[in-house]
Design an enzyme around this catalytic site. Structure first.
Site, short mmCIF file in Angstrom:
data_model
loop_
_atom_site.label_atom_id
_atom_site.label_comp_id
_atom_site.label_asym_id
_atom_site.label_seq_id
_atom_site.Cartn_x
_atom_site.Cartn_y
_atom_site.Cartn_z
N CYS A 122 0.83 -1.17 0.04
CA CYS A 122 -0.02 0.03 -0.05
C CYS A 122 0.80 1.30 0.04
O CYS A 122 1.86 1.36 0.77
CB CYS A 122 -1.12 -0.01 1.37
SG CYS A 122 -2.05 1.43 1.28
N LYS B 48 2.27 -9.70 0.72
CA LYS B 48 1.75 -9.12 -0.60
C LYS B 48 2.52 -7.98 -0.77
O LYS B 48 2.71 -6.89 0.06
CB LYS B 48 0.12 -8.66 -0.58
CG LYS B 48 -0.41 -8.29 -1.80
CD LYS B 48 -1.91 -7.93 -1.69
CE LYS B 48 -2.48 -7.41 -3.02
NZ LYS B 48 -2.10 -6.43 -3.55
N GLY C 228 -4.44 -5.30 -12.71
CA GLY C 228 -4.70 -5.24 -14.02
C GLY C 228 -5.52 -6.41 -14.85
O GLY C 228 -5.54 -6.41 -15.91
#
Length: 337
Positions: free
Chosen positions: A105, A144, A218
């Protein structure tokens, strides 16, 4: 089997193939119940919750969940190994199937707290965090991350970061296949502007065949997801699963071999959950905001969204509003046909 009593019919390990990304302000418990209905075989993730909030905050509000959501991972933010280990123990006690550490993030608030994407510049600290959590619990600890930060263009630096986390005990890595820009781009722009480099994730998997690698970023169609699955262990859908949730259902069916269900059928299957939540005092708007994209790209989809958007916040709004939305959708679709 009713939605409220359902349990996943696939093992947790099988759900690695398809997952839904943790998304702040979006993947709350009501969103996750909806996504579980759409994708019984997928792995779901919570919104990111800071470790200190888990330790000191209202746990039922922050990390409570319906068992139907499982297999379910709690995504944690933070950079204090001891706090993360304590939060991981709490997550395990609450029944989570996985704890995922956010190293991707890019928001200013996250940077100010020394967690999120800026941690990619501190692989040893992240490894200490991972090792502490691994020592604290028996459930998988995963990471992540992005490909790098700002101008980082060295694949070996990225691969070295991943290797260090695997050495510390990380069971899997989710790669958002873009860099994170810590200055000059908003979180939304960070999801769209930095170029995608899927080949880095492919190379990582080729060189480390024993490390589970999941790709994110995406991916908006069933065809694209299936292409990635030829190279990697799984795909994680983000905004596509939210804005066009039927893609999530179609991909889950493609993976499990189950027949596609119609959009209307799926919505009607959610009724027991909606009515149970309304009976418990929840306002309808907290559920319907996650349903707006169900008829995305379909005749009548705009009418469906309009009815829910205009009516769900009104006092006394209940299941009949969704029936009205379906009626408008049917009429608009019939006119097109």
């Amino acid at each position: 089997m009713s939605l409220l009593s359902a349990t996943p019919d696939t093992r947790y390990a099988d759900s690695l193939r398809l997952s839904v990304a943790p998304m702040m302000d979006w993947t709350d418990r009501h969103c996750r119940v909806f996504h579980r209905l759409l994708a019984p075989g997928a792995r779901l993730y919570t919104e990111m919750v800071h470790a200190n909030a888990v330790i000191h905050g209202d746990r039922e509000r922050l990390i409570g969940f319906n068992p139907v959501e499982q297999p379910l991972a709690l995504q944690l933010g933070g950079s204090d190994p001891a706090a993360l280990a304590q939060a991981a123990r709490i997550a395990a006690d609450w029944g989570y199937d996985e704890v995922n550490l956010n190293c991707g993030c890019p928001s200013d608030r996250v940077q100010a707290g020394r967690f999120g994407a800026c941690l990619m510049r501190e692989p040893e600290l992240v490894a200490d965090c991972v090792a502490a959590m691994v020592a604290a619990v028996d459930i998988p600890i995963t990471v992540k991350c992005r490909l790098g930060v700002d101008e980082d263009k060295d694949y070996e630096v990225f691969a070295g970061f991943v290797d260090r986390q695997a050495q510390a005990g990380a069971a899997m890595v989710v790669v958002h296949a873009r860099n994170a820009w810590l200055k000059g781009l908003s979180p939304k722009e960070n999801r769209e502007i930095p170029p995608l480099r899927y080949e880095w994730a492919y190379q990582l998997k080729r060189e480390r065949p024993q490390l589970p690698v999941v790709i994110n970023g995406g991916i908006a169609t069933v065809e694209a997801a299936q292409q990635h699955m030829q190279h990697l262990d799984g795909v994680m859908l983000g905004r596509a699963a939210y804005h066009d949730p039927y893609v999530l259902h179609a991909l889950d069916c493609a993976q499990t071999g189950q027949p596609l269900r119609g959009r209307e059928e799926l919505l009607l299957a959610l009724r027991p959950y909606v009515e149970a939540q309304l009976d418990a005092g929840l306002a309808l708007k907290h559920i319907t905001r996650h349903l707006l994209g169900l008829f995305h790209g379909q005749p009548g989809g705009r009418g469906f969204r309009q009815v829910l958007s205009e009516g769900a916040h009104l006092p006394g709004a209940d299941w009949t509003l969704l029936e009205q939305a379906l009626q408008v959708t049917r009429r608009q679709a019939a006119r097109v046909a």
